[in-house]
Motif scaffolding. Sequence first.
Motif, PDB file in Angstrom:
ATOM      1  N   VAL A   1       0.850  -1.186   0.000  1.00 39.58           N
ATOM      2  CA  VAL A   1       0.000   0.000   0.000  1.00 39.58           C
ATOM      3  C   VAL A   1       0.886   1.236   0.000  1.00 39.58           C
ATOM      4  O   VAL A   1       1.888   1.294   0.714  1.00 39.58           O
ATOM      5  N   GLU A   2       0.499   2.213  -0.828  1.00 37.05           N
ATOM      6  CA  GLU A   2       1.178   3.506  -0.856  1.00 37.05           C
ATOM      7  C   GLU A   2       0.182   4.591  -0.497  1.00 37.05           C
ATOM      8  O   GLU A   2      -0.973   4.547  -0.925  1.00 37.05           O
ATOM      9  N   LEU A   3       0.654   5.559   0.298  1.00 39.99           N
ATOM     10  CA  LEU A   3      -0.173   6.696   0.694  1.00 39.99           C
ATOM     11  C   LEU A   3       0.112   7.882  -0.216  1.00 39.99           C
ATOM     12  O   LEU A   3       1.176   7.973  -0.818  1.00 39.99           O
ATOM     13  N   GLY A   4      -0.853   8.786  -0.289  1.00 41.57           N
ATOM     14  CA  GLY A   4      -0.686   9.985  -1.097  1.00 41.57           C
ATOM     15  C   GLY A   4      -1.465   9.880  -2.391  1.00 41.57           C
ATOM     16  O   GLY A   4      -2.148   8.895  -2.657  1.00 41.57           O
ATOM     17  N   GLU A   5      -1.333  10.916  -3.202  1.00 43.36           N
ATOM     18  CA  GLU A   5      -2.092  10.976  -4.446  1.00 43.36           C
ATOM     19  C   GLU A   5      -1.319  10.370  -5.605  1.00 43.36           C
ATOM     20  O   GLU A   5      -0.112  10.573  -5.744  1.00 43.36           O
TER      21      GLU A   5
ATOM     22  N   HIS B   1      -5.880   7.395  -7.276  1.00 37.86           N
ATOM     23  CA  HIS B   1      -6.374   7.594  -5.914  1.00 37.86           C
ATOM     24  C   HIS B   1      -5.850   8.915  -5.360  1.00 37.86           C
ATOM     25  O   HIS B   1      -4.832   9.425  -5.819  1.00 37.86           O
ATOM     26  N   TYR B   2      -6.577   9.444  -4.368  1.00 32.86           N
ATOM     27  CA  TYR B   2      -6.156  10.667  -3.697  1.00 32.86           C
ATOM     28  C   TYR B   2      -5.382  10.380  -2.417  1.00 32.86           C
ATOM     29  O   TYR B   2      -4.468  11.105  -2.058  1.00 32.86           O
ATOM     30  N   PHE B   3      -5.781   9.311  -1.696  1.00 33.59           N
ATOM     31  CA  PHE B   3      -5.243   9.084  -0.360  1.00 33.59           C
ATOM     32  C   PHE B   3      -4.410   7.816  -0.210  1.00 33.59           C
ATOM     33  O   PHE B   3      -3.388   7.826   0.455  1.00 33.59           O
ATOM     34  N   ALA B   4      -4.865   6.706  -0.810  1.00 35.69           N
ATOM     35  CA  ALA B   4      -4.137   5.439  -0.651  1.00 35.69           C
ATOM     36  C   ALA B   4      -4.531   4.466  -1.762  1.00 35.69           C
ATOM     37  O   ALA B   4      -5.658   4.492  -2.260  1.00 35.69           O
TER      38      ALA B   4
ATOM     39  N   SER C   1      -7.625   1.578  -5.822  1.00 37.45           N
ATOM     40  CA  SER C   1      -7.868   2.718  -4.946  1.00 37.45           C
ATOM     41  C   SER C   1      -8.519   2.254  -3.650  1.00 37.45           C
ATOM     42  O   SER C   1      -9.462   1.460  -3.664  1.00 37.45           O
ATOM     43  N   LEU C   2      -8.018   2.759  -2.542  1.00 37.39           N
ATOM     44  CA  LEU C   2      -8.598   2.457  -1.226  1.00 37.39           C
ATOM     45  C   LEU C   2      -9.383   3.645  -0.685  1.00 37.39           C
ATOM     46  O   LEU C   2      -9.868   3.614   0.448  1.00 37.39           O
TER      47      LEU C   2
END
Length: 151
Positions: free
Chosen positions: A37-41, A46-49, A106-107
């Motif tokens: 999992v990667e965070l950020g946009e 995805h915008y968050f994760a 996208s999460l």
Amino acid sequence: MKKKITLLFLAFFLISLISCETTESLSCPYVLAKPHVELGENENMHYFAGMYFSLFNDSDKTIDSFTISFLLYDSDGNNPFIGSNCIVSRCDCQLFPQRMENFIISLDSFISLVPEEPYITDFIYIREIRYSDGTSWKDPYGMYCVRESHE
């Protein structure tokens, strides 16, 4: 009497052979690589994760779509959501035989608070693969899951 039991056993054995599946359904037609999992946009994804992984089509058929299932945990190994932490997503694609492709799920629709550290993935597996020839392969119980070690 002994002949009847023998014939009955033989009939039962032959019927059970007829109902057996081929060994093709017992082999895994894919390889999962680098799930994380990667965070950020990530523009347009995805915008968050997002959950990132690579999928190798280890069959002689072209994949039209697949359904992936996985669990998410926070950095402490707990369920980060109020509801279920089991994510199921269908991906439509055209993945040719003996080829690998990268995917992002996208999460954003599952989270209500962006975590400080990326989620941990676990029990990742492909539930179903649909091929371009109309056939499908299924693993409804996660027999070929990828497990992560949690410390």
